[in-house]
Write a protein that holds these residues in place. Structure first.
Motif, PDB file in Angstrom:
ATOM      1  N   GLY A 142       7.246  -5.721  -0.730  1.00  0.00           N
ATOM      2  CA  GLY A 142       6.454  -5.978  -1.931  1.00  0.00           C
ATOM      3  C   GLY A 142       6.792  -7.310  -2.557  1.00  0.00           C
ATOM      4  O   GLY A 142       7.424  -8.180  -1.932  1.00  0.00           O
ATOM      5  N   ARG A 143       6.382  -7.450  -3.813  1.00  0.00           N
ATOM      6  CA  ARG A 143       6.583  -8.695  -4.533  1.00  0.00           C
ATOM      7  C   ARG A 143       8.066  -9.055  -4.633  1.00  0.00           C
ATOM      8  O   ARG A 143       8.430 -10.217  -4.746  1.00  0.00           O
ATOM      9  CB  ARG A 143       5.976  -8.561  -5.937  1.00  0.00           C
ATOM     10  N   GLY A 144       8.919  -8.028  -4.554  1.00  0.00           N
ATOM     11  CA  GLY A 144      10.361  -8.259  -4.617  1.00  0.00           C
ATOM     12  C   GLY A 144      10.876  -9.185  -3.525  1.00  0.00           C
ATOM     13  O   GLY A 144      11.950  -9.781  -3.664  1.00  0.00           O
ATOM     14  N   LYS A 171       9.645 -11.996  -2.741  1.00  0.00           N
ATOM     15  CA  LYS A 171       9.547 -13.321  -3.387  1.00  0.00           C
ATOM     16  C   LYS A 171       8.901 -14.436  -2.558  1.00  0.00           C
ATOM     17  O   LYS A 171       8.508 -15.455  -3.120  1.00  0.00           O
ATOM     18  CB  LYS A 171      10.906 -13.800  -3.914  1.00  0.00           C
ATOM     19  N   SER A 180       2.709  -4.441   0.131  1.00  0.00           N
ATOM     20  CA  SER A 180       1.956  -4.023  -1.059  1.00  0.00           C
ATOM     21  C   SER A 180       0.849  -5.051  -1.294  1.00  0.00           C
ATOM     22  O   SER A 180       0.871  -6.153  -0.731  1.00  0.00           O
ATOM     23  CB  SER A 180       2.872  -3.971  -2.274  1.00  0.00           C
ATOM     24  N   GLN A 240      -1.914  -4.775   4.267  1.00  0.00           N
ATOM     25  CA  GLN A 240      -1.872  -4.059   2.983  1.00  0.00           C
ATOM     26  C   GLN A 240      -1.994  -2.548   3.147  1.00  0.00           C
ATOM     27  O   GLN A 240      -2.880  -2.044   3.824  1.00  0.00           O
ATOM     28  CB  GLN A 240      -3.007  -4.548   2.072  1.00  0.00           C
ATOM     29  N   GLN A 286      -4.494   2.218  -1.688  1.00  0.00           N
ATOM     30  CA  GLN A 286      -5.858   2.655  -2.017  1.00  0.00           C
ATOM     31  C   GLN A 286      -6.917   1.713  -1.449  1.00  0.00           C
ATOM     32  O   GLN A 286      -7.933   2.152  -0.934  1.00  0.00           O
ATOM     33  CB  GLN A 286      -5.980   2.707  -3.537  1.00  0.00           C
ATOM     34  N   THR A 287      -6.669   0.419  -1.567  1.00  0.00           N
ATOM     35  CA  THR A 287      -7.641  -0.550  -1.056  1.00  0.00           C
ATOM     36  C   THR A 287      -7.142  -1.207   0.241  1.00  0.00           C
ATOM     37  O   THR A 287      -7.676  -2.218   0.668  1.00  0.00           O
ATOM     38  CB  THR A 287      -7.943  -1.621  -2.124  1.00  0.00           C
ATOM     39  N   GLY A 288      -6.117  -0.605   0.831  1.00  0.00           N
ATOM     40  CA  GLY A 288      -5.603  -1.096   2.102  1.00  0.00           C
ATOM     41  C   GLY A 288      -5.638   0.025   3.123  1.00  0.00           C
ATOM     42  O   GLY A 288      -6.570   0.830   3.130  1.00  0.00           O
ATOM     43  N   GLY A 319      11.498  -3.584  -2.106  1.00  0.00           N
ATOM     44  CA  GLY A 319      10.999  -4.427  -3.203  1.00  0.00           C
ATOM     45  C   GLY A 319       9.585  -4.080  -3.602  1.00  0.00           C
ATOM     46  O   GLY A 319       8.793  -4.957  -3.943  1.00  0.00           O
ATOM     47  N   SER A 370       7.401  -1.511  -6.205  1.00  0.00           N
ATOM     48  CA  SER A 370       7.670  -0.703  -7.402  1.00  0.00           C
ATOM     49  C   SER A 370       7.167   0.731  -7.267  1.00  0.00           C
ATOM     50  O   SER A 370       7.748   1.647  -7.844  1.00  0.00           O
ATOM     51  CB  SER A 370       7.026  -1.355  -8.632  1.00  0.00           C
ATOM     52  N   HIS A 418      -0.456   2.005  -4.530  1.00  0.00           N
ATOM     53  CA  HIS A 418       0.320   1.864  -3.297  1.00  0.00           C
ATOM     54  C   HIS A 418       0.669   3.249  -2.747  1.00  0.00           C
ATOM     55  O   HIS A 418       0.508   3.502  -1.545  1.00  0.00           O
ATOM     56  CB  HIS A 418       1.596   1.041  -3.532  1.00  0.00           C
ATOM     57  N   ILE A 454      14.155   0.862  -1.247  1.00  0.00           N
ATOM     58  CA  ILE A 454      15.219  -0.071  -1.626  1.00  0.00           C
ATOM     59  C   ILE A 454      14.668  -0.904  -2.778  1.00  0.00           C
ATOM     60  O   ILE A 454      13.683  -1.630  -2.616  1.00  0.00           O
ATOM     61  CB  ILE A 454      15.637  -0.982  -0.454  1.00  0.00           C
ATOM     62  N   ASN A 455      15.284  -0.749  -3.947  1.00  0.00           N
ATOM     63  CA  ASN A 455      14.781  -1.448  -5.130  1.00  0.00           C
ATOM     64  C   ASN A 455      15.949  -1.646  -6.086  1.00  0.00           C
ATOM     65  O   ASN A 455      16.800  -0.772  -6.223  1.00  0.00           O
ATOM     66  CB  ASN A 455      13.677  -0.608  -5.793  1.00  0.00           C
ATOM     67  N   LYS A 456      15.971  -2.794  -6.752  1.00  0.00           N
ATOM     68  CA  LYS A 456      17.116  -3.047  -7.643  1.00  0.00           C
ATOM     69  C   LYS A 456      16.945  -2.369  -9.012  1.00  0.00           C
ATOM     70  O   LYS A 456      17.897  -2.290  -9.779  1.00  0.00           O
ATOM     71  CB  LYS A 456      17.347  -4.551  -7.808  1.00  0.00           C
ATOM     72  N   PHE A 480      18.062  -8.422  -0.798  1.00  0.00           N
ATOM     73  CA  PHE A 480      18.532  -9.564   0.007  1.00  0.00           C
ATOM     74  C   PHE A 480      19.936  -9.315   0.560  1.00  0.00           C
ATOM     75  O   PHE A 480      20.363  -9.957   1.505  1.00  0.00           O
ATOM     76  CB  PHE A 480      18.479 -10.849  -0.823  1.00  0.00           C
TER      77      PHE A 480
HETATM   78  C1  FAD Z   1      -8.239  -1.079  -8.060  1.00  0.00           C
HETATM   79  C2  FAD Z   1      -6.850  -1.392  -7.612  1.00  0.00           C
HETATM   80  C3  FAD Z   1      -6.532  -1.206  -6.270  1.00  0.00           C
HETATM   81  C4  FAD Z   1      -5.249  -1.478  -5.824  1.00  0.00           C
HETATM   82  N1  FAD Z   1      -4.939  -1.245  -4.506  1.00  0.00           N
HETATM   83  C5  FAD Z   1      -3.676  -1.449  -4.102  1.00  0.00           C
HETATM   84  C6  FAD Z   1      -3.300  -1.165  -2.752  1.00  0.00           C
HETATM   85  O1  FAD Z   1      -4.120  -0.774  -1.913  1.00  0.00           O
HETATM   86  N2  FAD Z   1      -2.004  -1.345  -2.393  1.00  0.00           N
HETATM   87  C7  FAD Z   1      -1.053  -1.772  -3.276  1.00  0.00           C
HETATM   88  O2  FAD Z   1       0.118  -1.916  -2.875  1.00  0.00           O
HETATM   89  N3  FAD Z   1      -1.388  -2.065  -4.543  1.00  0.00           N
HETATM   90  C8  FAD Z   1      -2.672  -1.920  -4.961  1.00  0.00           C
HETATM   91  N4  FAD Z   1      -2.994  -2.252  -6.237  1.00  0.00           N
HETATM   92  C9  FAD Z   1      -1.998  -2.984  -7.055  1.00  0.00           C
HETATM   93  C10 FAD Z   1      -0.951  -2.108  -7.693  1.00  0.00           C
HETATM   94  O3  FAD Z   1      -1.424  -1.635  -8.945  1.00  0.00           O
HETATM   95  C11 FAD Z   1       0.342  -2.884  -7.938  1.00  0.00           C
HETATM   96  O4  FAD Z   1       0.071  -4.036  -8.698  1.00  0.00           O
HETATM   97  C12 FAD Z   1       1.047  -3.331  -6.655  1.00  0.00           C
HETATM   98  O5  FAD Z   1       1.159  -2.237  -5.763  1.00  0.00           O
HETATM   99  C13 FAD Z   1       2.431  -3.863  -6.995  1.00  0.00           C
HETATM  100  O6  FAD Z   1       3.045  -4.354  -5.846  1.00  0.00           O
HETATM  101  P1  FAD Z   1       4.626  -4.450  -5.740  1.00  0.00           P
HETATM  102  O7  FAD Z   1       5.209  -3.101  -5.884  1.00  0.00           O
HETATM  103  O8  FAD Z   1       4.928  -5.241  -4.526  1.00  0.00           O
HETATM  104  O9  FAD Z   1       4.968  -5.411  -6.970  1.00  0.00           O
HETATM  105  P2  FAD Z   1       5.703  -5.105  -8.329  1.00  0.00           P
HETATM  106  O10 FAD Z   1       5.041  -3.978  -9.057  1.00  0.00           O
HETATM  107  O11 FAD Z   1       5.844  -6.398  -9.032  1.00  0.00           O
HETATM  108  O12 FAD Z   1       7.122  -4.573  -7.878  1.00  0.00           O
HETATM  109  C14 FAD Z   1       8.103  -5.381  -7.298  1.00  0.00           C
HETATM  110  C15 FAD Z   1       9.353  -4.537  -7.196  1.00  0.00           C
HETATM  111  O13 FAD Z   1      10.349  -5.267  -6.525  1.00  0.00           O
HETATM  112  C16 FAD Z   1      11.592  -4.967  -7.109  1.00  0.00           C
HETATM  113  N5  FAD Z   1      12.491  -6.086  -6.833  1.00  0.00           N
HETATM  114  C17 FAD Z   1      12.390  -7.373  -7.254  1.00  0.00           C
HETATM  115  N6  FAD Z   1      13.397  -8.121  -6.753  1.00  0.00           N
HETATM  116  C18 FAD Z   1      14.160  -7.294  -6.007  1.00  0.00           C
HETATM  117  C19 FAD Z   1      15.344  -7.465  -5.240  1.00  0.00           C
HETATM  118  N7  FAD Z   1      15.944  -8.669  -5.141  1.00  0.00           N
HETATM  119  N8  FAD Z   1      15.866  -6.392  -4.613  1.00  0.00           N
HETATM  120  C20 FAD Z   1      15.284  -5.173  -4.714  1.00  0.00           C
HETATM  121  N9  FAD Z   1      14.151  -4.934  -5.423  1.00  0.00           N
HETATM  122  C21 FAD Z   1      13.595  -5.997  -6.062  1.00  0.00           C
HETATM  123  C22 FAD Z   1      11.307  -4.813  -8.600  1.00  0.00           C
HETATM  124  O14 FAD Z   1      12.283  -4.025  -9.234  1.00  0.00           O
HETATM  125  C23 FAD Z   1       9.935  -4.135  -8.559  1.00  0.00           C
HETATM  126  O15 FAD Z   1      10.064  -2.705  -8.606  1.00  0.00           O
HETATM  127  C24 FAD Z   1      -4.271  -1.978  -6.718  1.00  0.00           C
HETATM  128  C25 FAD Z   1      -4.609  -2.176  -8.061  1.00  0.00           C
HETATM  129  C26 FAD Z   1      -5.884  -1.893  -8.495  1.00  0.00           C
HETATM  130  C27 FAD Z   1      -6.210  -2.098  -9.944  1.00  0.00           C
END
Ligand code: FAD
Length: 326
Positions: free
Chosen positions: A218-220, A222, A244, A258, A261-263, A275, A277, A282, A295-297, A316
């Motif tokens: 995921g976004r984690g 970076k 994600s 991806q 829901q949309t993947g 990384g 959330s 998701h 695995i999440n911090k 990391f």
């Molecule tokens: C209509 C709609 C459809 C969507 N469809 C999808 C979909 O199909 N799939 C999908 O995934 N999302 C979808 N989303 C988006 C979804 O709502 C979230 O925004 C997205 O899943 C967040 O991605 P993420 O968990 O990677 O990012 P974030 O929510 O930003 O989470 C990043 C996580 O990484 C952790 N992190 C950061 N640095 C570190 C580190 N060094 N070590 C460990 N952990 C770390 C943080 O604690 C955080 O929990 C959709 C949204 C909408 C509105």
């Protein structure tokens, strides 16, 4: 005088028979076809598989070997290049017209989601999308609101046109021996769309929707470069790599990775979320995985609510350690 079949139909209602639209690349079937046949077996009655393509002999032969298949209809035509909904729909309608199926099924993939709504519209029935269970020949279960509610629906349409969530049905076995016949002939060329070309990503890794293990980032992470950590771990586990939407939107990885829901909807034996959330969108794509490792911090991250094994750690540090120990 009534034939025996007519008399039987009179008492039992119309006999069940399902047409499964095979998804394939002419050479081999997409595994979702095997899951879709299992859903068709649960409905009951005869199962016909339609294999339409250009040089699709190997795919139709593979379909004929699947357990539960009564017959394979094969249609080869340049018009089916690219498997567009516009060219396949007249063929499916011609088969429907000839054989009067009670159910038409395809996998709930980009292919099935493209072709079957068109078929349903032409038959003037409601498409039934993304079923996860079959209760009876007219009653099906499907998730709604990104999997937050489960709907049981009864269809009164004369033909049920259904897409099937493959991960909720076991793959049918390969031990059948069905006959292969020619599908109804016709002019299936469509003026509505023209297939130009297709570029497929080539990867030695397992395909996401059929992989037994997935390492997802995921976004984690970076950056896209940091996904190398996940590829190294995936190589050790013979796993596919997913992501994600946030990681895809940020351009770390291509969007065919991806999950959600949309993947893609996945349900592997092992899903390692790194990384990520755990947003509901998701979770909608992976919460049926057998074992979920997160695995999440952030100890408060929602992903830990669905995880079987949770590690609160900096990815990391944790991921290279894990890769090294496997
Ligand atoms: C209509 C709609 C459809 C969507 N469809 C999808 C979909 O199909 N799939 C999908 O995934 N999302 C979808 N989303 C988006 C979804 O709502 C979230 O925004 C997205 O899943 C967040 O991605 P993420 O968990 O990677 O990012 P974030 O929510 O930003 O989470 C990043 C996580 O990484 C952790 N992190 C950061 N640095 C570190 C580190 N060094 N070590 C460990 N952990 C770390 C943080 O604690 C955080 O929990 C959709 C949204 C909408 C509105």
């Amino acid at each position: 005088m009534f034939s025996r079949i007519a008399v039987r139909n009179q008492f039992l209602g119309r006999l069940k028979s399902t047409l499964v639209i095979a998804e394939h690349n002419n050479e081999a079937l997409n595994p979702v076809t095997q899951n879709t046949i299992t859903a068709a077996k649960k409905i009951g009655g005869d199962i016909t598989v339609l294999v339409a393509g250009t040089k699709c002999g190997p795919a139709s032969e593979a379909a004929s070997k699947l357990q539960g298949v009564t017959k394979v209809l094969v249609a080869e035509n340049e018009a089916f290049k690219g498997f567009t909904a516009e060219s396949l729909t007249p063929l499916i309608l011609a088969a429907q017209n000839q054989f009067k199926f009670t159910h038409i099924l395809a996998g709930c993939t980009a292919f099935g989601k493209s072709v079957l709504p068109r078929v349903a519209a032409k038959l003037d029935v409601s498409p039934i999308s993304d079923i996860i269970d079959v209760k009876s020949e007219d009653t099906f279960v499907r998730p709604v609101y990104a999997g937050n509610a489960i709907l049981t629906l009864k269809s009164k349409d004369p033909v049920k046109v259904i897409t099937v969530r493959g991960t909720n049905f076991e793959a049918t076995k390969v031990d059948g021996g069905a006959a292969v016949e020619q599908a109804p002939a016709g002019d299936f060329k469509s003026d509505l769309t023209v297939f130009v070309s297709q570029e497929l990503t080539k990867s030695d890794r397992p395909e996401l929707t059929s992989a037994k293990a997935i390492v997802s980032g995921g976004r984690g992470l970076k950056s896209g470069d940091n996904f190398k950590l996940l590829y190294d771990l995936a190589d050790k586990l013979n796993a596919a790599v997913g992501a994600s939407r946030a990681a895809v939107d940020a351009g770390y990885v291509p969007n065919d990775l991806q999950i959600g829901q949309t993947g893609k909807i996945v349900a592997p034996e092992l899903y390692i979320a790194v990384g990520i959330s755990g947003a509901i969108q998701h979770l909608a794509g992976m919460k049926d995985s057998k074992t979920i490792v997160a695995i999440n911090k952030d100890p408060e991250a929602p992903i830990f609510q669905v995880a079987d094994i949770g590690l609160v750690a900096d990815l990391f540090k944790a991921v290279p350690e894990l890769t090294q120990k496997i």
